[in-house]
Scaffold this active site. Structure first.
Site: not given
Ligand SMILES: *Cc1c(COP(=O)(O)O)cnc(C)c1O
Length: 383
Positions: A48, A134, A178, A182, A207, A210, A240
């Site tokens: 990522n 997620h 999201e 992801s 969220d 990505h 990421k």
């Molecule tokens: C990776 C991810 C998270 C968590 O983030 P971290 O900083 O790795 O704890 C939350 N939501 C989504 C959609 C993710 O892909």
């Protein structure tokens, strides 16, 4: 103690029987997108670190300088003594990129999602979650104690149905999605979700784990549509494309102040180490300045999809759904034999029957890498 041992052993055996037992392999980065794993040198399509910023010289130098100046640890929670000088700078950078008044930085993206919902909603309230959201958003919904309902993936009509049915019975309502999914790589229909939510006085959280650094010219998924979308809670991670660690949410000043007062995963956890914060600031500067870098992962993902006649991806993620977990793992193994690392994603990370190879592209790949992977994928699919 015997019952504990017995329980663990039996549970693990059950996971193994269903091809769902996870194991981890030491993976050492050895230059660019290459990794050493199980004694093999593999070209990774499972990172990522979309812009390779975790190994960018400017980012590494900023982290090293912060250690020299401030040491290695945050030293306390943000509200006690952990608000070191770099935090404000990072919050301001994030708010500027997202076009909001303020930002709050959490220990991780998981901690952000685990804390935000409970800071804003409780037992009297309603939370509506996209079915593919997620795991961290589900944790937040559960911890909040709010009545929680699931809507079908990216289905605005299904969300409207739930709002009509349930909204009136609750004081507050929050919609969780999201921005770039992801495990599927598709965009949420943010313009329609924002309009619908506003019409029901429901708050929208997107969220963008990505999206930041990849879509919308690097600003994320709220900027990846025809016009900038008004998303009142823009959450994401620094782990990421930003190549560092930590989570964040950008919102109005009042909302951020409330979250800083009430999100338990923020209040009761130590602030991020200065080097981690410094790395994120330097990486965000690069994302803002270097449009060519930001454009690379999507361009490569699109090239790959075109070669395999797959739908055009919106971001850096291309899923190849295999079906059952065993076949997905077998496909991963065959690709490893050909020198590629593409980790299989199994339930419960994805719904049962949709185990897949999740291919991610990075500015560290070139067109030749993409083409040889596409050829290998065709061979594996034919086998
Ligand atoms: C990776 C991810 C998270 C968590 O983030 P971290 O900083 O790795 O704890 C939350 N939501 C989504 C959609 C993710 O892909």
């Amino acid at each position: 103690m015997k019952s504990l041992e017995g329980y663990a052993t039996e549970k693990l055996a059950e996971l193994a029987r269903r091809d769902l037992r996870r194991s981890s392999h030491v993976t050492e980065r050895c230059g660019g997108m290459w990794v050493m794993r199980n004694g093999r040198r593999l070209l990774s399509f499972s990172s990522n670190d979309y812009l390779q910023l975790s190994i960018h010289p400017t980012v590494c130098a900023a982290a090293a300088a912060a250690i020299q100046r401030y040491g290695t640890g945050g030293g306390g929670s943000y509200l006690m003594t952990g608000n070191h000088p770099l935090y404000t700078e990072l919050e301001e950078r994030l708010a500027a990129i997202k076009g909001t008044e303020a930002a709050c930085v959490f220990g991780s993206g998981y901690l952000a999602n685990a804390g935000i919902t409970g800071a804003l909603c409780g037992r009297d309230d309603l939370v509506l979650v996209d079915e593919l959201a997620h795991a961290s958003m589900w944790s937040g919904a559960r911890l909040s104690g709010a009545a929680t309902h699931v809507y079908r993936h990216n289905d605005v009509d299904d969300l409207a149905r739930l709002l009509r049915e349930h909204r009136a019975a609750h004081a507050r309502a929050l919609v969780l999605t999201e921005g770039v999914f992801s495990m599927d790589g598709d965009l949420a229909p943010l313009p329609a979700l924002a309009k619908l939510a506003a019409g029901f006085d429901a708050w929208l959280l997107s969220d963008d784990a990505h999206g930041l650094g990849v879509v919308g010219g690097g600003r994320g998924s709220a900027f990846a549509h025809d016009a900038a979308v008004q998303v009142p809670l823009q959450m994401g991670t620094l782990s990421k494309a930003v190549g560092s660690y930590g989570g964040y949410v950008c919102a109005s000043r009042a909302v951020i102040e409330l979250i800083k007062n009430r999100a338990r995963s923020f209040v009761y956890s130590t602030s991020l180490p200065p080097a981690t914060v410094a790395a994120a600031i330097a990486a965000l500067d690069l994302i803002v300045r270097d449009a060519e870098l930001v454009a690379r992962p999507i361009a490569l993902a699109r090239r790959f999809a075109a070669r395999l006649a797959l739908p055009e991806p919106a971001g850096a993620i291309v899923p190849l759904v295999v079906g059952d977990a065993r076949s997905a793992v077998a496909a991963q193994q065959r690709l490893e034999e050909e020198g590629f690392l593409v980790v299989a994603i199994r339930p419960p990370t994805v719904p049962a029957g949709t185990a897949r190879l999740r291919v991610t592209f990075s500015s560290g790949h070139d067109e030749g890498d993409v083409d040889v992977l596409a050829d290998a994928m065709r061979r594996v699919a034919a086998a």
